[in-house]
Design a protein around this motif. Structure first.
Motif, PDB file in Angstrom:
ATOM      1  N   ARG A 118     -30.262   5.504 -28.513  1.00 49.63           N
ATOM      2  CA  ARG A 118     -29.072   6.315 -28.784  1.00 49.63           C
ATOM      3  C   ARG A 118     -27.921   5.974 -27.830  1.00 49.63           C
ATOM      4  NH1 ARG A 118     -30.841  12.481 -29.551  1.00 49.63           N
ATOM      5  NH2 ARG A 118     -32.226  12.003 -27.789  1.00 49.63           N
ATOM      6  N   SER A 119     -28.250   5.528 -26.616  1.00 51.97           N
ATOM      7  CA  SER A 119     -27.194   5.092 -25.700  1.00 51.97           C
ATOM      8  C   SER A 119     -26.522   3.827 -26.217  1.00 51.97           C
ATOM      9  CB  SER A 119     -27.770   4.858 -24.301  1.00 51.97           C
ATOM     10  OG  SER A 119     -28.241   6.063 -23.735  1.00 51.97           O
ATOM     11  N   ASP A 120     -27.306   2.881 -26.724  1.00 52.81           N
ATOM     12  CA  ASP A 120     -26.740   1.644 -27.282  1.00 52.81           C
ATOM     13  C   ASP A 120     -25.913   1.937 -28.534  1.00 52.81           C
ATOM     14  OD1 ASP A 120     -27.885   0.202 -25.277  1.00 52.81           O
ATOM     15  OD2 ASP A 120     -29.549  -0.582 -26.477  1.00 52.81           O
ATOM     16  N   ARG A 121     -26.304   2.954 -29.297  1.00 46.62           N
ATOM     17  CA  ARG A 121     -25.556   3.277 -30.500  1.00 46.62           C
ATOM     18  C   ARG A 121     -24.140   3.755 -30.159  1.00 46.62           C
ATOM     19  NH1 ARG A 121     -29.050   6.764 -34.117  1.00 46.62           N
ATOM     20  NH2 ARG A 121     -30.245   4.818 -34.124  1.00 46.62           N
ATOM     21  N   CYS A 122     -23.988   4.363 -28.976  1.00 47.80           N
ATOM     22  CA  CYS A 122     -22.649   4.797 -28.554  1.00 47.80           C
ATOM     23  C   CYS A 122     -21.714   3.604 -28.377  1.00 47.80           C
ATOM     24  CB  CYS A 122     -22.742   5.579 -27.243  1.00 47.80           C
ATOM     25  SG  CYS A 122     -23.435   7.243 -27.419  1.00 47.80           S
ATOM     26  N   LYS A 123     -22.264   2.455 -28.026  1.00 47.95           N
ATOM     27  CA  LYS A 123     -21.427   1.266 -27.857  1.00 47.95           C
ATOM     28  C   LYS A 123     -20.863   0.795 -29.191  1.00 47.95           C
ATOM     29  CE  LYS A 123     -24.162  -0.193 -23.868  1.00 47.95           C
ATOM     30  NZ  LYS A 123     -25.063  -1.226 -23.303  1.00 47.95           N
ATOM     31  N   GLU A 124     -21.514   1.167 -30.286  1.00 44.67           N
ATOM     32  CA  GLU A 124     -21.001   0.828 -31.611  1.00 44.67           C
ATOM     33  C   GLU A 124     -20.000   1.871 -32.106  1.00 44.67           C
ATOM     34  OE1 GLU A 124     -24.413   0.551 -34.094  1.00 44.67           O
ATOM     35  OE2 GLU A 124     -25.385  -1.020 -32.908  1.00 44.67           O
ATOM     36  N   PRO A 155     -13.702   0.833 -26.466  1.00 44.14           N
ATOM     37  CA  PRO A 155     -12.712   0.963 -25.385  1.00 44.14           C
ATOM     38  C   PRO A 155     -11.292   0.742 -25.921  1.00 44.14           C
ATOM     39  CG  PRO A 155     -14.549  -0.423 -24.700  1.00 44.14           C
ATOM     40  CD  PRO A 155     -14.718  -0.195 -26.174  1.00 44.14           C
ATOM     41  N   GLU A 156     -10.385   1.619 -25.514  1.00 37.11           N
ATOM     42  CA  GLU A 156      -9.004   1.498 -25.976  1.00 37.11           C
ATOM     43  C   GLU A 156      -8.333   0.261 -25.396  1.00 37.11           C
ATOM     44  OE1 GLU A 156      -5.418   4.606 -26.796  1.00 37.11           O
ATOM     45  OE2 GLU A 156      -6.346   4.693 -24.817  1.00 37.11           O
ATOM     46  N   THR A 157      -8.699  -0.113 -24.183  1.00 39.20           N
ATOM     47  CA  THR A 157      -8.174  -1.316 -23.561  1.00 39.20           C
ATOM     48  C   THR A 157      -9.296  -2.014 -22.823  1.00 39.20           C
ATOM     49  OG1 THR A 157      -6.658  -2.190 -21.875  1.00 39.20           O
ATOM     50  CG2 THR A 157      -7.409   0.068 -21.592  1.00 39.20           C
ATOM     51  N   LYS A 158      -9.284  -3.318 -22.825  1.00 39.68           N
ATOM     52  CA  LYS A 158     -10.338  -4.095 -22.176  1.00 39.68           C
ATOM     53  C   LYS A 158     -10.075  -4.266 -20.683  1.00 39.68           C
ATOM     54  CE  LYS A 158     -12.423  -5.046 -26.113  1.00 39.68           C
ATOM     55  NZ  LYS A 158     -13.734  -4.481 -26.442  1.00 39.68           N
ATOM     56  N   ARG A 159      -8.919  -3.830 -20.208  1.00 40.45           N
ATOM     57  CA  ARG A 159      -8.531  -4.130 -18.839  1.00 40.45           C
ATOM     58  C   ARG A 159      -9.138  -3.180 -17.818  1.00 40.45           C
ATOM     59  NH1 ARG A 159      -2.133  -5.840 -19.257  1.00 40.45           N
ATOM     60  NH2 ARG A 159      -2.351  -7.279 -20.988  1.00 40.45           N
ATOM     61  N   HIS A 201     -11.888   6.009 -24.780  1.00 36.03           N
ATOM     62  CA  HIS A 201     -12.604   5.355 -25.875  1.00 36.03           C
ATOM     63  C   HIS A 201     -12.162   5.977 -27.199  1.00 36.03           C
ATOM     64  CE1 HIS A 201     -15.035   3.508 -22.811  1.00 36.03           C
ATOM     65  NE2 HIS A 201     -15.797   2.918 -23.700  1.00 36.03           N
ATOM     66  N   LEU A 202     -12.060   5.142 -28.199  1.00 40.60           N
ATOM     67  CA  LEU A 202     -11.705   5.585 -29.547  1.00 40.60           C
ATOM     68  C   LEU A 202     -12.960   5.598 -30.417  1.00 40.60           C
ATOM     69  CD1 LEU A 202      -8.475   3.435 -30.052  1.00 40.60           C
ATOM     70  CD2 LEU A 202      -8.633   5.791 -29.222  1.00 40.60           C
ATOM     71  N   PHE A 203     -12.949   6.454 -31.421  1.00 41.21           N
ATOM     72  CA  PHE A 203     -14.075   6.534 -32.351  1.00 41.21           C
ATOM     73  C   PHE A 203     -13.889   5.491 -33.447  1.00 41.21           C
ATOM     74  CE2 PHE A 203     -14.107  10.567 -30.253  1.00 41.21           C
ATOM     75  CZ  PHE A 203     -15.442  10.936 -30.186  1.00 41.21           C
ATOM     76  N   LYS A 209      -9.470  10.461 -28.790  1.00 45.16           N
ATOM     77  CA  LYS A 209      -9.938   9.774 -27.589  1.00 45.16           C
ATOM     78  C   LYS A 209     -10.959  10.622 -26.842  1.00 45.16           C
ATOM     79  CE  LYS A 209      -5.452   7.576 -26.609  1.00 45.16           C
ATOM     80  NZ  LYS A 209      -4.609   7.112 -25.507  1.00 45.16           N
ATOM     81  N   VAL A 210     -11.849   9.939 -26.142  1.00 39.18           N
ATOM     82  CA  VAL A 210     -12.787  10.610 -25.251  1.00 39.18           C
ATOM     83  C   VAL A 210     -12.981   9.761 -24.004  1.00 39.18           C
ATOM     84  CG1 VAL A 210     -14.095  11.890 -26.984  1.00 39.18           C
ATOM     85  CG2 VAL A 210     -14.741   9.533 -26.443  1.00 39.18           C
ATOM     86  N   ARG A 211     -13.376  10.441 -22.919  1.00 36.92           N
ATOM     87  CA  ARG A 211     -13.838   9.740 -21.728  1.00 36.92           C
ATOM     88  C   ARG A 211     -15.338   9.516 -21.876  1.00 36.92           C
ATOM     89  NH1 ARG A 211      -9.565   7.470 -19.202  1.00 36.92           N
ATOM     90  NH2 ARG A 211      -8.049   9.007 -18.462  1.00 36.92           N
ATOM     91  N   TYR A 212     -15.772   8.307 -21.624  1.00 36.96           N
ATOM     92  CA  TYR A 212     -17.182   7.972 -21.783  1.00 36.96           C
ATOM     93  C   TYR A 212     -17.948   8.490 -20.566  1.00 36.96           C
ATOM     94  CZ  TYR A 212     -21.127   5.262 -23.565  1.00 36.96           C
ATOM     95  OH  TYR A 212     -22.344   4.889 -24.072  1.00 36.96           O
ATOM     96  N   ALA A 213     -18.589   9.638 -20.712  1.00 39.21           N
ATOM     97  CA  ALA A 213     -19.404  10.187 -19.634  1.00 39.21           C
ATOM     98  C   ALA A 213     -20.635   9.301 -19.424  1.00 39.21           C
ATOM     99  CB  ALA A 213     -19.830  11.622 -19.960  1.00 39.21           C
TER     100      ALA A 213
END
Length: 468
Positions: A336-342, A346-350, A358-360, A369-373
């Motif tokens: 389920r943690s890896d699924r969050c990466k899909e 990230p809004e910006t790669k920098r 992060h965008l959905f 947008k959300v902050r990735y806890a």
């Protein structure tokens, strides 16, 4: 003191002045040589003071006159070619002006039009920097040659990515035909002075906040920034000798300097964007942003089952334990943690994962947008962020739909546990069913490479908004 003593004072001063130039190159010798090189500009001024005192004392019987003359000459020599520029800066008024009529209050994801004549804002980290010895290798155990402030080095120049700062503040870029506030960013350079102007306007085009800052990029008669000479430069050595002294360091402290990272500072003071995970803004320009914890819905934990372990269960960290599983396999939900990466992009790669929004991926608007806890779990329908750091007295769980719709933010007090043990949620057991959220809560402590489990509880709470 006799006349001969004054002559000797002047001679000693002249010797020190001559030695100081040689000492600027002593940094080639590790540690001791570096220390002498760092002291050489002050040695030059000490020598000048002795010469001035010795010569003046031979001309007047009044010691206070000689001391005053020597002190005045040291100040003038310490500032030397910078004196006129520093006086101009001092009498030209404030180096920055800020006007905030009405702060913008909205939610994260607020669209904004961005009009800018530059991709990045930048200026000297130290406006009064100067040529100085350059390090030979890393770590800096010796010097070799000299350098001026380097615009591509972060410790010499601060730098702001304009679009990145706007997105990082919580905005999204508005469509051309969309009614939205407008941010105007301008950066101009004339000679050794750079001006940065920022303006925030509402949807009707009315200015709600302004900023203008003046940033010095050097001084007349000095080498331009971005010069790196190795191993020898008479000009840069002379500039270091003239400007690296204590008079220059103390004198410039009396001058006002414009804010570093002005766009970030400006946005934090003029825009208050709320978010379910918390908001960050400054109440005044120049103040560090304060973190405003969001309100959560209090829930009551229901203990379904509890078991104490005597002796404690022991798991090895990073290796197979006696029970046949290592700690990571027990506590971490990789699938389920890896699924969050899909689901979360990230809004910006920098920026790093923890600092960027992060965008959905399933959000058609592209603005939620959300902050990735640290603890994020994603399944096919829902996204959870679990905040349970060891220093937190309250555990919070924020739930979103996979399209980015906020559902709830629930919170509960950390359950009391055995002395010396701290509680944690075991992620693979975390699941929602029939309006309740279920998980295992373990009281653990780490000792070396082992995790000890003293108590295990199966708990649940009723999800906010659930009618079941």
């Amino acid at each position: 003191m006799t006349r001969l003593a004054f002559v000797r004072s002047a001679r000693v001063g002249a010797v020190l002045m001559g030695m100081s130039f040689a000492l600027t190159h002593a940094g080639a010798v590790p540690i001791l040589g570096q220390l002498l090189a760092l002291l050489s500009p002050d040695v030059f001024l000490i020598g000048l003071a002795l010469v001035a005192f010795g010569v003046t004392r031979q001309m007047t019987p009044r010691p206070l006159v000689a001391i005053a003359f020597a002190a005045g000459l040291v100040v003038l020599a310490g500032l030397n070619t910078r004196l006129l520029s520093l006086a101009s800066d001092f009498f030209s008024g404030h180096v920055q002006t800020v006007q905030i009529a009405t702060p913008l209050t909205a939610s994260v994801g607020q669209p904004i039009h961005l009009r800018t004549d530059t991709d990045a804002l930048s200026a000297r980290d130290n406006p009064f920097g100067h040529a100085r010895p350059a390090c030979r290798g890393d770590p800096c155990l010796a010097f070799r040659g000299f350098k001026t402030p380097l615009p591509w080095i972060l410790r010499d120049y601060w730098r702001e990515d304009v679009k990145g700062e706007v997105l990082g503040a919580g905005f999204t870029i508005a469509r051309p035909d969309e009614s939205a506030p407008t941010l105007v960013v301008s950066q101009t350079t004339a000679g050794r002075v750079r001006r940065i102007r920022l303006s925030l306007m509402d949807e009707r085009g009315q200015v709600t906040a302004n900023y203008e800052g003046r940033y010095r990029l050097g001084f007349p008669l000095e080498s331009e920034d971005g010069v790196l000479v190795s191993p020898f430069s008479l000009r840069l050595a002379a500039e270091y000798l003239l400007h690296g002294n204590w008079v220059n360091r103390i004198g410039v402290r009396a001058l006002e300097t414009a804010a570093e990272m002005p766009l970030r500072t400006f946005l934090s003071a003029t825009a208050r964007l709320e978010h379910p995970q918390g908001s960050s803004y400054a109440s005044r320009f120049g103040e560090p942003p304060s973190w405003h914890e969001p309100t959560d819905t209090a829930v009551q934990l229901e203990v379904l089952e509890a078991e104490d372990f005597k002796p404690a269960l022991v798991f090895d960290v990073g290796s197979k334990a006696a029970q046949g599983q290592d700690w990571t396999a027990v506590s971490y939900d990789k699938e389920r943690s890896d699924r969050c990466k899909e689901l979360l992009v990230p809004e910006t790669k920098r920026w790093t994962t923890s600092s960027t929004w992060h965008l959905f991926a399933n959000d058609p608007t592209g603005r939620k947008k959300v902050r990735y806890a640290f603890n994020g779990l994603c399944d096919g329908r829902d996204v959870w962020f679990i905040e349970q750091g060891s220093g937190r007295a309250r555990i919070t769980i924020t739930k979103y739909s996979s399209e980015g719709d906020f559902i709830y933010r629930a919170g509960f007090a950390r359950p009391p546990g055995p002395e010396g043990f701290g509680g944690t949620i075991i992620m693979p057991t975390f699941r929602a069913s029939a309006g309740y959220l279920y998980f295992d809560w373990w009281d653990i402590r780490q000792s070396g490479s082992q995790i000890q489990v003293k108590r295990s509880m199966k708990v649940r709470f009723k999800e906010p908004g659930s009618n079941s």
